[in-house]
Design a protein around this motif. Sequence first.
Motif, short mmCIF file in Angstrom:
data_model
loop_
_atom_site.label_atom_id
_atom_site.label_comp_id
_atom_site.label_asym_id
_atom_site.label_seq_id
_atom_site.Cartn_x
_atom_site.Cartn_y
_atom_site.Cartn_z
N MET A 61 40.43 30.78 40.26
CA MET A 61 39.55 31.19 41.33
C MET A 61 40.22 31.06 42.68
SD MET A 61 35.55 30.17 41.86
CE MET A 61 35.85 28.44 42.22
N ALA A 62 41.08 30.06 42.85
CA ALA A 62 41.77 29.84 44.11
C ALA A 62 42.63 31.04 44.49
CB ALA A 62 42.64 28.59 44.03
N ARG A 63 43.09 31.78 43.48
CA ARG A 63 43.90 32.96 43.71
C ARG A 63 43.17 34.00 44.56
NH1 ARG A 63 45.89 36.97 38.82
NH2 ARG A 63 46.65 38.68 40.11
N TYR A 64 41.85 34.05 44.44
CA TYR A 64 41.07 35.07 45.14
C TYR A 64 40.28 34.52 46.32
CZ TYR A 64 42.11 37.84 41.00
OH TYR A 64 42.75 38.51 39.99
N ALA A 65 40.43 33.23 46.61
CA ALA A 65 39.63 32.60 47.65
C ALA A 65 39.86 33.20 49.03
CB ALA A 65 39.92 31.10 47.68
N LYS A 66 41.07 33.69 49.29
CA LYS A 66 41.39 34.24 50.60
C LYS A 66 41.36 35.77 50.65
CE LYS A 66 44.18 30.27 52.02
NZ LYS A 66 45.50 29.79 52.53
N VAL A 67 40.98 36.38 49.54
CA VAL A 67 40.88 37.84 49.48
C VAL A 67 39.65 38.28 50.26
CG1 VAL A 67 40.44 39.80 47.94
CG2 VAL A 67 42.09 38.04 47.30
N SER A 68 39.74 39.39 51.00
CA SER A 68 38.59 39.89 51.75
C SER A 68 37.48 40.30 50.80
CB SER A 68 39.00 41.08 52.62
OG SER A 68 39.27 42.21 51.81
N CYS A 69 36.26 40.37 51.32
CA CYS A 69 35.11 40.76 50.49
C CYS A 69 35.30 42.16 49.91
CB CYS A 69 33.83 40.70 51.31
SG CYS A 69 33.32 39.02 51.74
N ALA A 70 35.76 43.08 50.76
CA ALA A 70 35.95 44.46 50.31
C ALA A 70 36.99 44.53 49.20
CB ALA A 70 36.37 45.34 51.49
N GLU A 71 38.07 43.79 49.33
CA GLU A 71 39.12 43.80 48.32
C GLU A 71 38.65 43.14 47.03
OE1 GLU A 71 42.64 44.89 46.69
OE2 GLU A 71 41.85 45.44 48.65
N LEU A 72 37.87 42.07 47.17
CA LEU A 72 37.34 41.39 45.98
C LEU A 72 36.44 42.32 45.18
CD1 LEU A 72 37.05 38.76 44.34
CD2 LEU A 72 35.11 38.16 45.83
N VAL A 73 35.62 43.09 45.88
CA VAL A 73 34.74 44.05 45.21
C VAL A 73 35.56 45.09 44.46
CG1 VAL A 73 33.07 45.91 45.57
CG2 VAL A 73 32.79 43.74 46.78
N LYS A 74 36.64 45.58 45.06
CA LYS A 74 37.51 46.55 44.41
C LYS A 74 38.11 45.97 43.13
CE LYS A 74 39.04 49.21 48.45
NZ LYS A 74 40.22 49.58 49.26
N ILE A 75 38.55 44.73 43.21
CA ILE A 75 39.16 44.08 42.05
C ILE A 75 38.15 43.93 40.92
CG2 ILE A 75 40.18 41.93 41.19
CD1 ILE A 75 41.36 41.55 44.05
N CYS A 76 36.94 43.49 41.26
CA CYS A 76 35.90 43.30 40.25
C CYS A 76 35.46 44.63 39.64
CB CYS A 76 34.70 42.58 40.85
SG CYS A 76 35.01 40.84 41.23
N ALA A 77 35.50 45.69 40.43
CA ALA A 77 35.09 47.01 39.94
C ALA A 77 36.11 47.60 38.98
CB ALA A 77 34.87 47.96 41.11
N LYS A 78 37.36 47.14 39.07
CA LYS A 78 38.43 47.73 38.27
C LYS A 78 38.90 46.85 37.12
CE LYS A 78 40.32 50.48 42.09
NZ LYS A 78 41.50 50.71 42.96
N SER A 79 38.44 45.61 37.08
CA SER A 79 38.95 44.70 36.04
C SER A 79 37.86 43.75 35.59
CB SER A 79 40.14 43.89 36.56
OG SER A 79 39.70 42.87 37.44
N ARG A 80 38.15 43.02 34.52
CA ARG A 80 37.25 41.99 34.04
C ARG A 80 37.88 40.62 34.20
NH1 ARG A 80 34.49 44.64 28.57
NH2 ARG A 80 33.76 46.56 29.57
#
Length: 214
Positions: free
Chosen positions: A1-20
Amino acid sequence: MARYAKVSCAELVKICAKSRDERAWAEFIRRFRVVIAATIIRTARQWGDLSGVQIDDLVQDTYLKLCENDYRLLAGFRPQHKDSIYGFLKVVAANVVHDHFKSAQAAKRGAGLTEVTIEASHVDERTSSSKTFDEVTQHLQLHQIEKILRQVTAGKDQAKKRTIFWLRHRFGLTASEIASIPSIGLTTEGVESVLMRLAIMIRGHVTALILLVK
C-alpha cells in the motif's frame, strides 16, 4: 500500500480501473472510504435510520458498483480538477443508497405477488449486474456458496478469507468488528478490501453458473 500512498487521486483511479492490484485497491479504500461512508449515512437519513451492518453493506455495494462491467465507471471518470474524484464518489454512493431503498420499497409493495429467485428462468442478464451481492447470493444454498468460496480463495490465506466472508455474511459482523479480532490481523480497510474482492469473484462465478444452466 505504501507504494501508492503518494500517487495522486486521479492516477490512483486510473490504476484501479486498469488492474486488480490489491495494494492499489487497499489504498483506494483507505483514501476514499470516509467520503463514501459519510455520503451513504447522509443520503440514508432521507429514507430513515440505518444500522451499522446496513451501512457496511452499502459501502460494499458502492465498491461493487465501481467495479461493474470491467470498472466502467472508474474507466470513464474524467477529473476536472484535483478533487473531482470526491464529488464523483459522492454521486455514485448516493445513487447506490437511493437504488437500495427504492428496491426495498418496490419489494414491499410486491410482497405476496412476485417471488424473485436466482434461477435461470428468472434472471435477466441486462439487469442482474445492478443487484447487490446479498441479492445475488440469497437463494443459493450455504454449501453452494462455500464451494465457490473455496475455489476463489484457493492458495494463500484461504482460511482467513473464508472466515472473514462468513463473519460478515452469516454472522453479520461489520468490517470494523471483524478487524478488531486479533487473529484476523487486518485493519478495517483491509477487511473491506478482502470482502470487496471476494464479492466480485463470487458474483462472477454465480453469473457464470446461471449462464451455463441457461
